[in-house]
Design an enzyme around this catalytic site. Structure first.
Site, PDB file in Angstrom:
ATOM      1  N   GLU A  68      -1.900   4.397  -4.694  1.00  0.00           N
ATOM      2  CA  GLU A  68      -1.947   4.403  -3.227  1.00  0.00           C
ATOM      3  C   GLU A  68      -2.122   5.831  -2.731  1.00  0.00           C
ATOM      4  O   GLU A  68      -1.244   6.424  -2.111  1.00  0.00           O
ATOM      5  CB  GLU A  68      -0.690   3.748  -2.670  1.00  0.00           C
ATOM      6  N   GLU A  71       2.751   1.297   5.825  1.00  0.00           N
ATOM      7  CA  GLU A  71       1.600   0.903   5.021  1.00  0.00           C
ATOM      8  C   GLU A  71       0.303   1.363   5.699  1.00  0.00           C
ATOM      9  O   GLU A  71       0.095   1.098   6.876  1.00  0.00           O
ATOM     10  CB  GLU A  71       1.557  -0.630   4.881  1.00  0.00           C
ATOM     11  N   HIS A  90       3.780   4.778  -5.684  1.00  0.00           N
ATOM     12  CA  HIS A  90       2.749   4.059  -6.426  1.00  0.00           C
ATOM     13  C   HIS A  90       1.523   4.961  -6.550  1.00  0.00           C
ATOM     14  O   HIS A  90       0.884   5.281  -5.541  1.00  0.00           O
ATOM     15  CB  HIS A  90       2.385   2.756  -5.717  1.00  0.00           C
ATOM     16  N   HIS A  93       3.242   4.271   2.061  1.00  0.00           N
ATOM     17  CA  HIS A  93       2.567   3.451   1.055  1.00  0.00           C
ATOM     18  C   HIS A  93       1.128   3.175   1.482  1.00  0.00           C
ATOM     19  O   HIS A  93       0.712   3.512   2.592  1.00  0.00           O
ATOM     20  CB  HIS A  93       3.290   2.106   0.886  1.00  0.00           C
TER      21      HIS A  93
END
Length: 1216
Positions: A915, A1094, A912, A1009
């Site tokens: 990010e 994350e 992504h 991420h």
């Protein structure tokens, strides 16, 4: 009704007087002697007297085990004597007035509600109904109704509903009876069917006869009337009836009158009741229009402004702000289309899905204003962080996978091995014999990575033929690492690959600054003025990459002057590498005042940033392809970023700006001022990418904006007021949504002016900007003064729903959605500075290429590093694949065997584009792996690392937030990736499938991420058991058998990494995530330790960094700590006979006794220090806000760990 038998609670004296009386009453019921009315009256009167005079009497009747309530209700049901009935009603009133909801609950459970409603009906049939009877019955019903869930249905079926309405109509002047009737009507109206029925019977009109302008009389009656009216108006039918009968202006007049006369604020509840009625009416489109037509916005704005100084009136201000937000006229975004301003032609359009829908839409229907009444922007005053989490919890439970077959790993490979053999070229280390490597003189062989055969070429997806002719062909990276030194790529390696064309030759002499003078289309050079500020105001705009021309000259049009000096960075100011930033530069510029251009001294950051080289970065940019064909370089990417040494704390929430709810009222009022005073709004467009020939509109009085550089995203800037600008972000290419990432340049500012920036087309329903996160700013003035860094900045930051309507087309078919505004205020400290603002620390594709080249230069003879080109993207950019491990000590069979059989760890990142924190974590991982520390050496000896550091180069280059050029979220394509539309995912999955086919599946797979709505760093994994535990699936223990090793790595991280939170981790598999990397690698490749890691965009709320916003130093540290955790995992997963190996024991000792930390003097260098504790206590964590289940990515996986209560914590500990 069964005749109850009188019982007493153990411990209650059997000679209690009230119990004796209840016993007598019970015998009367049993012997049917109630015909003797006088006896019944006497007994009930005595019971009433005892209850009124003795508190213990009430307790005896209502005590647990007593049948006193049953006896009383049986008597009430059976007697026909009015006085006895009244006595019993008095008794019940006394009993239920105190004791809370428990006593009422007992009354309801014994059937008391039905008895009262039957008495209402029978009493109304009398020729002259008793007023006292009706008064007492309705008083009791008002107490009982809210506790009886079926009260409304019972009243409607019984017929009592109409009795109460008729009684109300006949007693409008009888305030004593009117009050309890209204109280009961309020409860009746909570049932939607009843509310519609009451509206048809004219109850709305009755309410408006009761309520009225300010009066000191009957305020209690007025308050109940308004509450009843508010309950009735929750029905859309009644709301339309109120609009049709012009009741909206009446309510506004009443509110104004009470506001004007209630100067001591003693009747705030009445004023709030009027607002409650307005709030319910404006839930429908007609109501909102009537409110606007009645000048409601101005009335509520003025009254709310007058209430602001009085803190106790906050409920009025909050409700007013909700109404005004809701009624603010819905507009479409100030754009010709919500599709991206850039377009990339796809090789083919998918058969279905959002991209296909986008391509098939007729012109002009991509963005429509939807003011449907079926919207969800009817907000409540209690729309808090925790309630959003509760809502998401229910949504997540619905999303959890319940099919056990889908939760079991697949046992068969979906692709034939012959098809996968082509990927053998990327695993040379598994067959390398090192016969050509001279171990006696290792320096002779470390300048080049292990060579690939000449006939082997990178896999290139045939997408280049779809590019327009004007697109340059990307030049390969210097000395591509998949070829041996001196080798040339074989031109026929891949018949599908486009024919390479030589990249244009660029020299630093051709890099100069262009100046947009008197508009964006005049590129003539402006003569420098004295001093730094004058130089910067004339042109400090950007680094421009000019095409090659004769002697650096420019062709056509205006004059483009080139300086045969170091690269020009700002309006004719040349960059001079080296120190001297601390000297007084103004004197030097003054001396060169008459020259062609003053020299701008750029601080030498080589020692602080060993992986950054401005000249190399420019070279990397030249080979990067973008859809807009960017020709400029942003200053922060050129200068580099040195992490600040000071702490950046999470901001406290500002009262009236971010709390209490409804949020952001200060900002809302400022927006409403625009509607009320439209003449104050400039509405001047100062930057517009839709005018591609001339996007910058410079009149010399406004700020100048720019986003035409790699990873930039800003589509339009509109000056609303003198120091306020509305900003619109660009959609992802081939998409009509995903607005979150921003990165743009601002110049032409005034020192000390209070600028406000509003990004008006954000999409997520909440953001960490409401919970302490700040935007990032990079000042060129600060950089040339020796402080090249991104810093957290901005005040009055908040994120709230605005009045721009999202098209249902862009919202996945959901109607009534609105965009959100992220607003922040900023005061600039330097005149004529050039500043950059970003959502998070930018990390471009060219930065990655630069870092990889610098890392390769740092390789030592002990490091095996190879860089392959995995594939070519849709945009023509290469996707690098890294292999890192330790060289064998010799060519002996044992050493070669150990080298080839090391377990693999597969890492990926940046699927992504928005990010960017994922890339900074990956940078920390790569630096650690290439480091010279003993731990790094041990790690390389323990594993073979296969790393794809950027899965979505095209999205990163073009400033997308979520998608690739295909317009799709690549982390939703892992189940069936297309080699043409999703080449990086297709080939990365193929690598993993090849490993599975040769029985070498990775020990660990981790996809890096970033998370926009939660704090800390945490992991999502996959567990059959934990998924089943969250559902109602019935499964045998054998079906749920699985190794619990998936928790080991997160547990280690929670003990070693300060930013990591085990309490935030989740191992539940959800249906909406079944096509993500984490789940597919777990199910199809069979990797038990398959994770998404994350990293927060905001900061931490636990551990060492609690209360701090996260920075690049902490992110890089997290990447290094991940490596350290892998070393500990190696010992835990090694065979028993190897666990006590001296080498691994030494590593374990280092891990226990030391912590890996970033040195303050060198942010990119990791050292060992003994200061930190070896174990970080687990801290319970609740997400700040949940994500929308339909649109949320795996990177924004909302599933918090639901095994966080004490019992589950104990279980979790037992797993590890």
């Amino acid at each position: 009704m069964n005749k109850p038998k009188m019982t007493t609670e153990k411990g209650v004296p059997s000679n209690s007087r009230v119990l004796m009386l209840l016993g007598q009453l019970e015998r009367l019921n049993r012997e049917a002697m109630l015909a003797d009315a006088e006896i019944g009256r006497q007994i009930t009167a005595k019971i009433l007297h005892l209850i009124q005079t003795q508190e213990k009497t009430r307790k005896e009747i209502m005590s647990k085990g007593s049948s006193g309530m049953e006896v009383i209700l049986a008597t009430l049901e059976n007697t026909q004597d009015l006085q006895t009935i009244l006595n019993i009603l008095y008794i019940l009133n006394e009993l239920l007035t105190v004791g809370g909801g428990r006593r009422v609950g007992v009354f309801v459970s014994k059937g008391g509600t039905g008895i009262l409603l039957q008495l209402v009906l029978s009493g109304s049939k009398e020729s002259l109904p008793s007023e006292e009877l009706m008064l007492q019955l309705h008083s009791l019903l008002a107490k009982v109704g809210p506790k009886d869930r079926k009260f409304g249905v019972k009243a409607r079926l019984n017929g009592a509903l109409n009795v109460t309405v008729n009684l109300l109509k006949q007693n409008l002047q009888n305030h004593k009876l009117l009050l309890p009737c209204l109280q009961v009507l309020r409860v009746y109206s909570s049932n939607s069917v009843n509310a519609v029925s009451l509206g048809k019977n004219g109850v709305l009109e009755l309410m408006f006869k009761i309520i009225g302008p300010y009066s000191k009389k009957n305020t209690s009656l007025l308050k109940v009337s308004l509450d009843t009216l508010g309950a009735l108006l929750k029905s859309k039918t009644n709301a339309r009836r109120a609009v049709d009968r012009a009741h909206v202006p009446v309510l506004l007049y009443i509110y104004q009158d009470w506001h004007r006369n209630d100067t001591r604020h003693r009747h705030m509840l009445i004023r709030k009741g009027v607002l409650g009625c307005l709030k319910n009416i404006t839930n429908i489109k007609l109501g909102r229009k009537a409110f606007i037509d009645a000048d409601g916005m101005r009335i509520l704005y003025n009254t709310s402004t007058e209430c602001l100084p009085v803190r106790t009136l906050d409920p009025l201000i909050n409700t007013s702000s909700l109404i005004m937000r809701k009624c603010f006229p819905k507009n479409r975004l100030p754009l010709p289309t919500i599709k991206s301003v850039f377009h990339h032609q796809l090789p083919h359009v998918p058969a279905g899905g959002p991209v296909a829908q986008l391509y098939n839409q007729p012109l002009g229907v991509d963005d429509v204003v939807d003011e449907s009444d079926d919207n969800d922007d009817v907000e409540t005053e209690n729309d808090t962080e925790n309630e959003e989490e509760d809502k998401d919890h229910h949504a997540r439970n619905d999303d959890i996978e319940t099919d056990i077959n889908k939760l079991r790993p697949k046992e068969t490979n979906s692709r034939p091995f012959e098809e996968l053999k082509i990927y053998e070229r990327f695993f040379l280390e598994l067959s390398e014999d090192f016969q050509r490597f001279n171990f006696d003189n290792p320096k002779s062989g470390v300048t080049a990575t292990p060579a690939a055969p000449k006939s082997q070429r990178p896999i290139i997806v045939p997408t280049a033929q779809a590019l327009p002719p004007k697109y340059p062909t990307a030049a390969p990276l210097q000395e591509e690492c998949h070829l041996a030194k001196g080798e040339q790529p074989h031109p026929e390696a891949s018949p599908l690959a486009p024919a390479p064309t030589p990249a244009p030759v660029h020299t630093l002499d051709t890099i100069n600054i262009t100046k947009d003078h008197d508009g964006c289309c005049d590129h003539s050079q402006v003569r420098p003025q004295p001093g730094l500020e004058q130089e910067l105001v004339q042109g400090m705009e950007r680094v421009a990459l000019e095409g090659t021309g004769p002697q650096g000259g420019a062709g056509g049009g205006g004059v483009n002057r080139h300086y045969r000096q170091p690269p020009l960075l700002a309006g004719g100011v040349a960059a001079q590498q080296g120190g001297g930033a601390e000297e007084t530069l103004a004197e030097e510029w003054a001396e060169e005042e008459g020259g062609e251009g003053a020299v701008l001294e750029v601080p030498d950051t080589a020692l602080l940033l060993p992986l950054h080289d401005p000249d190399l970065y420019v070279e990397m940019v030249k080979s990067t392809r973008s859809v807009p064909q960017y020709s400029e370089v942003a200053y922060p990417d050129y200068f580099g970023h040195v992490a600040p040494t000071f702490r950046e704390h999470i901001l406290e929430r500002v009262y009236g700006v971010q709390s209490p709810l409804p949020p952001y009222r200060t900002k809302i009022f400022q927006d409403i001022e625009r509607l009320i005073h439209p003449n104050d709004i400039l509405d001047k467009v100062v930057y517009d990418l839709d005018i591609q020939s001339c996007p910058v509109i410079d009149d010399g009085e406004s700020l100048k904006f720019n986003s035409q550089f790699e990873s930039g995203n800003l589509r339009k800037a509109i000056q609303a007021r003198k120091f306020e600008y509305d900003l619109v972000l660009n959609s992802d290419i081939n998409s009509n949504h995903y607005h979150q990432w921003f990165y743009f340049e601002v110049s032409g500012m005034r020192v000390g002016a209070p600028y406000r920036f509003n990004i008006i087309n954000c999409e997520k329903s909440n953001s960490q900007f409401n919970y302490g996160m700040q935007v990032l700013m990079y000042s060129v003035q600060e950089a040339i003064s020796g402080r090249p860094r991104w810093v957290r900045t901005g005040t009055d930051i908040c994120y709230y729903k605005n009045h721009f309507s999202r098209s249902s087309i862009a919202a996945g078919g959901q109607k009534g959605k609105s965009y959100y505004t992220m607003t922040f205020s900023m005061t600039f400290n330097h005149k004529d500075d050039v500043c950059y603002f970003a959502y998070h620390y930018p990390y471009t594709y060219s930065t990655l290429k630069m870092h990889l080249q610098k890392l390769e230069a740092l390789r030592t003879p002990q490091i095996y590093m190879r860089q392959d080109i995995l594939c070519e993207t849709l945009g023509g950019n290469s996707c690098p694949l890294l292999t890192i491990t330790a060289m064998p000590e010799s060519t002996s069979n044992d050493q070669i065997c150990q080298f080839r059989n090391r377990p693999l760890v597969f890492l990926s990142s940046r699927v992504h584009p928005g990010e960017t924190n994922a890339s900074w974590v990956m940078k920390g991982t790569l630096e650690f792996l290439m480091g010279s520390s003993p731990l790094a050496h041990s790690l390389r000896e323990a594993y073979i690392f296969k790393i794809v550091p950027m899965l979505n180069p095209d999205g990163v280059v073009n400033g997308n937030h979520r998608c690739s050029l295909s317009g799709e979220d690549l982390n939703r394509q892992w189940q069936s990736p297309s080699p043409e539309l999703h080449p990086t995912i297709y080939h990365t999955k193929s690598l993993l499938q090849y490993l599975a086919a040769i029985q070498r599946a990775p020990l660990v797979f981790c996809d890096y991420h970033g998370h926009s709505r939660k704090k800390n760093v945490f992991m999502y994994g996959c567990s059959l058991k934990e998924t089943v535990w969250q559902t109602n699936i019935s499964a045998t223990s054998c079906e749920l058998h699985e190794d619990l090793g998936y928790r080991t790595l997160p547990k280690i991280l929670s003990q070693t990494a300060p930013a990591f939170s085990m309490a935030s981790c989740s191992f539940v598999v959800e249906r909406s995530k079944e096509a993500t990397a984490r789940v597919v690698v777990w199910r199809e490749i069979g990797v038990q330790r398959s994770y998404t890691m994350e990293s927060t965009l905001c900061g931490c709320d636990q551990g060492k960094y609690k209360g701090l916003q996260i920075g690049t130093r902490e992110l890089e540290e997290m990447g290094a700590q991940f490596c350290v955790a892998l070393l500990r995992l190696k010992r835990l997963t090694s065979p028993l006979e190897l666990r006590n190996h001296a080498h691994l024991l030494d590593v374990e000792s280092d891990l226990i006794e030391t912590r890996c930390k970033v040195s303050s003097s060198s942010p990119s260098t990791y050292v060992l220090e003994d200061e930190e504790h070896s174990f970080m206590e687990e801290v319970d964590y609740s997400a700040e806000s949940g994500d929308e289940p339909d649109n949320d990515p795996d990177a924004a996986d909302p599933h918090d760990n639901r095994l966080s209560d004490s019992e589950s914590n104990n279980h979790r500990d037992s797993l590890t």
